[in-house]
Design a protein around this motif. Structure first.
Motif, PDB file in Angstrom:
ATOM      1  N   UNK A   5     -72.272 114.148  82.574  1.00  0.00           N
ATOM      2  CA  UNK A   5     -70.831 113.947  82.731  1.00  0.00           C
ATOM      3  C   UNK A   5     -70.366 112.713  81.971  1.00  0.00           C
ATOM      4  N   UNK A   6     -71.142 111.638  82.083  1.00  0.00           N
ATOM      5  CA  UNK A   6     -70.785 110.396  81.392  1.00  0.00           C
ATOM      6  C   UNK A   6     -70.858 110.595  79.890  1.00  0.00           C
ATOM      7  N   UNK A   7     -71.907 111.224  79.416  1.00  0.00           N
ATOM      8  CA  UNK A   7     -72.042 111.454  77.973  1.00  0.00           C
ATOM      9  C   UNK A   7     -70.887 112.290  77.441  1.00  0.00           C
ATOM     10  N   UNK A   8     -70.492 113.323  78.166  1.00  0.00           N
ATOM     11  CA  UNK A   8     -69.388 114.180  77.733  1.00  0.00           C
ATOM     12  C   UNK A   8     -68.078 113.392  77.690  1.00  0.00           C
ATOM     13  N   UNK A   9     -67.833 112.591  78.722  1.00  0.00           N
ATOM     14  CA  UNK A   9     -66.601 111.799  78.752  1.00  0.00           C
ATOM     15  C   UNK A   9     -66.591 110.735  77.658  1.00  0.00           C
ATOM     16  N   UNK A  10     -67.739 110.118  77.396  1.00  0.00           N
ATOM     17  CA  UNK A  10     -67.811 109.120  76.322  1.00  0.00           C
ATOM     18  C   UNK A  10     -67.482 109.754  74.972  1.00  0.00           C
ATOM     19  N   UNK A  11     -67.983 110.960  74.743  1.00  0.00           N
ATOM     20  CA  UNK A  11     -67.699 111.647  73.483  1.00  0.00           C
ATOM     21  C   UNK A  11     -66.218 111.994  73.367  1.00  0.00           C
ATOM     22  N   UNK A  12     -65.635 112.479  74.458  1.00  0.00           N
ATOM     23  CA  UNK A  12     -64.204 112.809  74.451  1.00  0.00           C
ATOM     24  C   UNK A  12     -63.363 111.558  74.235  1.00  0.00           C
ATOM     25  N   UNK A  13     -63.744 110.472  74.893  1.00  0.00           N
ATOM     26  CA  UNK A  13     -62.992 109.222  74.773  1.00  0.00           C
ATOM     27  C   UNK A  13     -63.093 108.664  73.361  1.00  0.00           C
ATOM     28  N   UNK A  14     -64.235 108.849  72.715  1.00  0.00           N
ATOM     29  CA  UNK A  14     -64.387 108.383  71.328  1.00  0.00           C
ATOM     30  C   UNK A  14     -63.383 109.085  70.418  1.00  0.00           C
ATOM     31  N   UNK A  15     -63.068 110.333  70.730  1.00  0.00           N
ATOM     32  CA  UNK A  15     -62.099 111.076  69.937  1.00  0.00           C
ATOM     33  C   UNK A  15     -60.657 110.773  70.306  1.00  0.00           C
ATOM     34  N   UNK A  16     -60.432 110.265  71.511  1.00  0.00           N
ATOM     35  CA  UNK A  16     -59.078 109.941  71.991  1.00  0.00           C
ATOM     36  C   UNK A  16     -59.113 108.616  72.748  1.00  0.00           C
ATOM     37  N   UNK A  17     -59.300 107.508  72.026  1.00  0.00           N
ATOM     38  CA  UNK A  17     -59.483 106.217  72.710  1.00  0.00           C
ATOM     39  C   UNK A  17     -58.277 105.739  73.519  1.00  0.00           C
TER      40      UNK A  17
END
Length: 88
Positions: A5-17
């Motif tokens: 879950x954390x890895x997925x959210x980190x990846x999404x956040x990297x695309x939409x900081x």
């Protein structure tokens, strides 16, 4: 180890900081995984941009995380000061 879950959210956040809601979700996940510094850093970053984010949910989450660390915990004290500097 990071949860999926954390890895997925980190990846999404990297695309939409600038997505504060996604950052909040990541902060909650960090808290649930007892990664308190990371959690509080995300929560305080949100509050710096929007003090009333989530109708106060972000501020409550930060205060709950600080409380979970226990009274007098140096990390909790550090983020309590950061929060109070935003409020006053």
């Amino acid at each position: 180890a990071k949860s999926p879950e954390i890895e997925a959210l980190e990846q999404k956040l990297a695309g939409s900081p600038d997505d504060l809601d996604m950052r909040y979700q990541l902060g909650v996940q960090y808290t649930n995984n007892k990664q308190f510094r990371e959690a509080m850093e995300h929560l305080i970053a949100i509050l710096r941009k929007d003090l009333g984010h989530g109708n106060g949910a972000t501020k409550r989450m930060l205060l709950d995380t600080i409380a979970a660390l226990g009274k007098g915990d140096p990390l909790g004290v550090e983020y309590q000061r950061k929060l109070y500097s935003l409020l006053y």
